[in-house]
Design an enzyme around this catalytic site. Structure first.
Site, short mmCIF file in Angstrom:
data_model
loop_
_atom_site.label_atom_id
_atom_site.label_comp_id
_atom_site.label_asym_id
_atom_site.label_seq_id
_atom_site.Cartn_x
_atom_site.Cartn_y
_atom_site.Cartn_z
N GLU A 107 -6.49 -8.16 -0.68
CA GLU A 107 -6.87 -8.14 0.73
C GLU A 107 -8.33 -7.73 0.88
O GLU A 107 -8.78 -6.76 0.27
CB GLU A 107 -6.06 -7.07 1.49
CG GLU A 107 -4.63 -7.39 1.76
CD GLU A 107 -3.97 -6.27 2.57
OE1 GLU A 107 -4.67 -5.53 3.30
OE2 GLU A 107 -2.75 -6.11 2.46
N GLU A 119 0.83 -1.21 0.00
CA GLU A 119 0.00 0.00 0.00
C GLU A 119 0.86 1.26 0.00
O GLU A 119 0.81 2.06 0.94
CB GLU A 119 -0.96 -0.01 1.19
CG GLU A 119 -1.97 -1.14 1.10
CD GLU A 119 -3.04 -1.08 2.18
OE1 GLU A 119 -2.81 -0.45 3.22
OE2 GLU A 119 -4.11 -1.68 1.96
C1 GAL Z 1 -4.19 -3.02 4.88
C2 GAL Z 1 -2.78 -3.56 5.01
C3 GAL Z 1 -2.74 -4.83 5.80
C4 GAL Z 1 -3.57 -4.72 7.03
C5 GAL Z 1 -4.98 -4.37 6.64
C6 GAL Z 1 -5.93 -4.28 7.80
O1 GAL Z 1 -4.15 -1.67 4.78
O2 GAL Z 1 -2.20 -3.74 3.75
O3 GAL Z 1 -1.39 -5.10 6.12
O4 GAL Z 1 -3.03 -3.76 7.87
O5 GAL Z 1 -4.98 -3.13 6.00
O6 GAL Z 1 -7.22 -3.91 7.41
#
Ligand code: GAL
Length: 631
Positions: free
Chosen positions: A297, A144
């Site tokens: 994710e 990110e």
């Molecule tokens: C994203 C990140 C992950 C984790 C996740 C939690 O921003 O890439 O590592 O922190 O959020 O929601």
């Protein structure tokens, strides 16, 4: 290759005996890809230059022995404390000049040569060791990208960036309009990032720093990408994008990846989350030029950073996962595999929650894994494209510029404008792509431009040419106002498009909260509008709707113009949602744009991908749908 299924795996948070249980459960769930190493720098390089790859060797071998592939991350999003401690200039500074310390994550200055060297060293060492590991499927660079820094090193790189863009100081002074408020620079050394200043900062200094911020991070990404690619060009490379994220220009970044990937966390408490999720997914597909993308994710349950971290209700993770597949994803991953017991994300949802595998969440994960495995077997789905007749223009510069300080309405939010146009089409089951302002519009029956405040000459010509040869465009308000140097067009707006739209706007007329415009329209039915209006005059366009009453009485707010062989609609206000939906339905009907499946109950989403139509029910109750499938 089957649909990818899995999540972020952080084995360094667990003793090795848990790893064995992990892979057993992964197999039970049908997991075939895990992202490893995102935050492993301190575990991989406990002291400067001393690598400890033993544990990662074991983990990758174990995964491979169990048939599980790996997206291996360069761990550069969170340097270990030793780096910041020994080299404080690797730590980022805010616009206030205050250093941000380690003890969290993202604590790096993208311009710092020391950070860059350390990041490339660990990325290179990982690649040297694992680029041919049989488990490796994908490189995941950093995480990110987004943090910004305003330190002296960034100031120096910024000056270099400005020299590239403007050539000499006179041109910089001219572009930045430094005649205003005595801001003229007499030497490059005086030029700074937009630091904390007594009043509002120069708008183009602000905007250029946002552009620079995206470019400098992209440089970090491409340097690491090239470092890992050098060891095995056959392994694809990605980095994870966020939902609407202003700091990194998605178009510029996407072309540097082999596969576009998305992190998305819609709020389960938001009734519009299904629509918003669809929109992010369509953006990812579009950034990749329609190629399959990867859902990198999502949370299987709650996102602990939300003020109220409500989990996903039963079935919701499945629904949103299938929505990703329907909208072009060839993989569905989660953050994260096993819920952390410690650290900032100890309350975050996970595929294996704190309760363990004997849990609703893990059972749902297992059935999702099985379902995705079944979908992997069907013909005409994976790798296939999602057809769309409508494009919505998405432009990072226009977004940033429209939201600079001291614009006419500081509540004018670019993403809201896009959402207002996307939502009625989503409800009508009309699939949209997103396109760059200079994109290939001729692939579409209809191009929507909810807002394009800043316009380049190339984008101006692109849109005009599309209409001229028969295309249809709908342009929203506060558009065609400034050039890329944030210089306002004189002589009326939309500056370069007054002929195309047959309209001339003399004044912007933002409206305070609570003020509602009454609008008369014989063609669309009367409606109300709010937030924004304009003092416009038709110059050849048909007036489809005009204001009734108040200081703008009689001013046109919806105009339709024939231009060449095409049609250009200009909407000078923000119509109430039902009115905009009616208008867009009308334009879709005129242009032959049709829903994927007509007449579905509200809340049932239909998307075509390849040979398949997905029907996704966002309601809580059961919907019965009878639909004749065409041959
Ligand atoms: C994203 C990140 C992950 C984790 C996740 C939690 O921003 O890439 O590592 O922190 O959020 O929601």
């Amino acid at each position: 290759m089957p649909l990818l299924f899995g999540g972020d795996y952080n084995p360094e948070q667990w003793p090795p005996d848990v790893w064995a249980q992990d892979v057993r459960l992964m197999r039970e769930a049908g997991v075939n890809l895990v992202t490893v190493g995102v935050f492993s720098w301190a575990a991989l390089e406990p002291e400067p230059g001393r690598y400890d790859f033993g544990w990662l060797d074991t983990v990758l071998d174990l995964l491979h022995d169990n048939g599980i592939g790996v997206a291996l991350s360069t761990p550069t999003a969170s340097p270990p404390p030793w780096l910041g401690h020994r080299h404080p200039d690797t730590l980022p500074q805010g616009p206030d000049g205050i250093r941000r310390h380690y003890g969290s994550r993202n604590q790096y200055c993208p311009s710092s040569p020391v950070f860059r060297a350390a990041a490339l060293a660990i990325a290179g060492a990982l690649a040297a060791r694992y680029a041919h590991h049989p488990a490796l499927r994908l490189w995941h660079i950093g995480n990110e990208y987004g943090p910004s820094c305003h330190c002296g090193q960034c100031a120096e790189r910024f000056r270099g960036w400005l020299k590239e863009r403007y050539g000499d100081l006179d041109s910089l002074n001219a572009a930045w309009g430094t005649a205003v408020w005595s801001q003229r620079y007499s030497a490059w050394a005086e030029v700074l990032p937009p630091l904390r200043v007594p009043y509002v900062v120069n708008p183009l200094q602000d905007l250029d720093y946002q552009r620079f911020g995206s470019d400098i991070l992209l440089e970090c990404y491409t340097a690491e990408r090239d470092a890992v690619r050098g060891h095995n060009p056959a392994v694809p490379v990605t980095t994870n994008f966020m939902d609407f994220y202003r700091h990194t220009d998605g178009w510029a970044w996407a072309v540097e990846t082999d596969v576009v990937s998305l992190d998305t966390y819609p709020d389960p408490n938001d009734p519009g989350a299904g629509m918003r999720g669809a929109m992010s997914k369509d953006i990812m597909r579009s950034l990749g030029g329609g190629r399959p993308w990867l859902l990198m994710e999502q949370s299987p349950g709650a996102a602990s950073w939300r003020p109220v971290a409500t989990p996903k209700r039963p079935g919701l993770n499945r629904l949103w996962s299938l929505q990703a597949v329907a909208r072009g994803a060839d993989g569905v991953l989660h953050f994260q595999w096993r819920a952390s017991r410690q650290g900032a994300e100890r309350a975050h949802g996970a595929m294996v929650p704190h309760a363990g595998p004997d849990s609703r969440v893990f059972r749902e994960i297992c059935s999702l894994g099985a379902e995705l495995a079944r979908l992997s077997e069907v013909d005409g789905l994976l790798g296939e494209r999602v057809p769309a007749d409508v494009a919505i223009v998405l432009d990072w510069d226009a977004w940033r510029a429209a939201e600079l300080p001291h614009q006419p309405h500081d509540g004018f939010r670019y993403v809201d404008r896009l959402t207002e146009y996307y939502e009625p089409l989503w409800r009508a089951n009309i699939t949209c792509d997103f396109a760059r302002a200079g994109g290939r519009f001729r692939d579409y029956r209809l191009v929507l431009v909810p807002n394009l405040y800043q316009v380049t000459p190339a984008a101006a010509a692109n849109l005009a040419a599309y209409v001229e040869v028969g295309g249809t465009v709908v342009l929203g308000p506060f558009s065609g106002v400034a050039d890329p140097d944030e210089r306002i067009f004189t002589g009326g707006w939309p500056g370069p498009w007054q002929d195309v739209f047959g309209v001339r706007v003399e004044e912007h007329w933002p409206l305070p909260e609570g003020v509602v415009l009454d609008v008369d329209s014989a063609e669309l039915g009367d409606f109300t509008a709010s937030t924004w209006a304009e003092w416009a005059q038709a110059r050849g366009a048909d007036v489809v709707a005009q204001v009734r009453g108040g200081p703008l009485d009689g001013r046109p707010v919806v105009l339709r113009n024939r231009y060449g062989a095409g049609t250009a609609w200009y909407i000078a206000t923000l119509p109430a949602a039902e009115a905009l939906a009616r208008l867009l339905a009308r334009v879709c009907a005129d242009t032959g744009v049709e829903p994927v499946v007509p007449g579905l109950p509200p809340g049932v989403e239909a998307v075509r991908r390849g040979d398949w139509v997905f029907l996704l029910d966002h309601n809580d109750d059961t919907a019965e749908i009878r639909h004749a499938v065409p041959d």
